[in-house]
Design a protein around this motif. Structure first.
Motif, mmCIF file in Angstrom:
data_model
loop_
_atom_site.group_PDB
_atom_site.id
_atom_site.type_symbol
_atom_site.label_atom_id
_atom_site.label_comp_id
_atom_site.label_asym_id
_atom_site.label_seq_id
_atom_site.Cartn_x
_atom_site.Cartn_y
_atom_site.Cartn_z
ATOM 1 N N GLU A 34 44.430 47.333 48.580
ATOM 2 C CA GLU A 34 45.691 47.854 49.030
ATOM 3 C C GLU A 34 47.101 47.397 48.102
ATOM 4 N N ALA A 35 47.006 46.149 47.838
ATOM 5 C CA ALA A 35 48.173 45.526 46.907
ATOM 6 C C ALA A 35 48.032 45.902 45.549
ATOM 7 N N ALA A 36 46.816 46.385 45.012
ATOM 8 C CA ALA A 36 46.657 46.638 43.735
ATOM 9 C C ALA A 36 46.761 48.283 43.346
ATOM 10 N N GLY A 37 46.434 49.010 44.426
ATOM 11 C CA GLY A 37 46.977 50.327 44.349
ATOM 12 C C GLY A 37 45.561 51.178 43.614
ATOM 13 N N VAL A 38 44.284 50.376 43.785
ATOM 14 C CA VAL A 38 43.318 51.097 42.843
ATOM 15 C C VAL A 38 42.177 51.166 43.853
ATOM 16 N N HIS A 39 41.332 52.103 43.674
ATOM 17 C CA HIS A 39 39.982 52.163 44.434
ATOM 18 C C HIS A 39 39.265 51.079 44.653
ATOM 19 N N GLN A 40 38.547 50.696 45.819
ATOM 20 C CA GLN A 40 37.672 49.463 45.863
ATOM 21 C C GLN A 40 36.638 49.311 44.704
ATOM 22 N N SER A 41 35.889 50.422 44.048
ATOM 23 C CA SER A 41 35.046 50.082 43.231
ATOM 24 C C SER A 41 35.746 49.723 41.802
ATOM 25 N N GLY A 42 36.935 50.197 41.627
ATOM 26 C CA GLY A 42 37.896 49.527 40.535
ATOM 27 C C GLY A 42 37.940 48.136 40.922
ATOM 28 N N VAL A 43 38.561 48.029 41.923
ATOM 29 C CA VAL A 43 39.031 46.454 42.237
ATOM 30 C C VAL A 43 37.878 45.407 42.088
ATOM 31 N N SER A 44 36.641 45.889 42.568
ATOM 32 C CA SER A 44 35.534 45.109 42.781
ATOM 33 C C SER A 44 35.029 44.713 41.161
ATOM 34 N N ARG A 45 34.904 45.846 40.378
ATOM 35 C CA ARG A 45 34.834 45.635 38.775
ATOM 36 C C ARG A 45 35.611 44.684 38.255
ATOM 37 N N HIS A 46 36.876 44.903 38.395
ATOM 38 C CA HIS A 46 38.021 43.755 38.053
ATOM 39 C C HIS A 46 37.876 42.546 38.510
ATOM 40 N N LEU A 47 37.751 42.396 39.764
ATOM 41 C CA LEU A 47 37.381 41.227 40.395
ATOM 42 C C LEU A 47 36.110 40.389 39.691
ATOM 43 N N ARG A 48 34.996 41.235 39.292
ATOM 44 C CA ARG A 48 33.891 40.694 38.857
ATOM 45 C C ARG A 48 34.433 39.975 37.352
ATOM 46 N N ILE A 49 35.248 40.995 36.676
ATOM 47 C CA ILE A 49 35.517 40.492 35.159
ATOM 48 C C ILE A 49 36.285 39.127 35.305
ATOM 49 N N LEU A 50 37.317 39.033 36.520
ATOM 50 C CA LEU A 50 38.013 37.950 36.503
ATOM 51 C C LEU A 50 37.392 36.549 37.088
ATOM 52 N N HIS A 51 36.194 37.076 37.989
ATOM 53 C CA HIS A 51 35.544 35.813 38.368
ATOM 54 C C HIS A 51 34.728 35.135 37.002
ATOM 55 N N GLU A 52 34.085 36.135 36.196
ATOM 56 C CA GLU A 52 33.418 35.677 35.231
ATOM 57 C C GLU A 52 34.327 35.006 34.011
ATOM 58 N N ALA A 53 35.588 35.494 34.057
ATOM 59 C CA ALA A 53 36.401 34.897 33.129
ATOM 60 C C ALA A 53 36.995 33.681 33.654
ATOM 61 N N GLY A 54 36.496 33.086 34.834
ATOM 62 C CA GLY A 54 37.295 31.806 35.555
ATOM 63 C C GLY A 54 38.490 31.996 36.192
#
Length: 112
Positions: A34-54
């Motif tokens: 809701e805050a990012a204004g992106v579909h859940q699949s996109g947020v999930s992908r970006h969260l994975r990248i952010l998690h992998e990057a620490g």
């Protein structure tokens, strides 16, 4: 494991919006979507990248996964910027001194 460049990670505006959504604390994916204004699949992908990057941590809470910012990558940025901050501050100090000198000179000039 390949080292992920933090600057490349943060170059994406969606990932920066996700980080901004997490500034106030831990949040579930739905709130981030809701805050990012992106579909859940996109947020999930970006969260994975952010998690992998620490940049983010994740913890399960029942059926949900809660995401939060990790301070370490931001502390590393702060340390990296410190050397540049000294450069900026020195320039600003010189600029401030020049402005003071100019104001002093102008106040000493006789008025016509």
């Amino acid at each position: 494991m390949t080292q992920i460049d933090p600057f490349e990670t943060l170059a994406d505006p969606t990932r920066r919006r996700i980080l901004a959504a997490l500034r106030d604390g831990e949040r579930p994916v739905g709130d981030i979507v809701e805050a990012a204004g992106v579909h859940q699949s996109g947020v999930s992908r970006h969260l994975r990248i952010l998690h992998e990057a620490g940049f983010v941590s994740v913890r399960p809470s029942g059926q949900r996964r809660l995401y939060a910012l990790r301070p370490e990558p931001f502390q590393e940025f702060e340390a990296w910027l410190a050397a540049y901050r000294r450069l900026w501050e020195a320039r600003l100090d010189r600029f401030g001194a020049a402005l003071e000198q100019r104001q002093k000179t102008q106040s000493e000039e006789p008025k016509a």
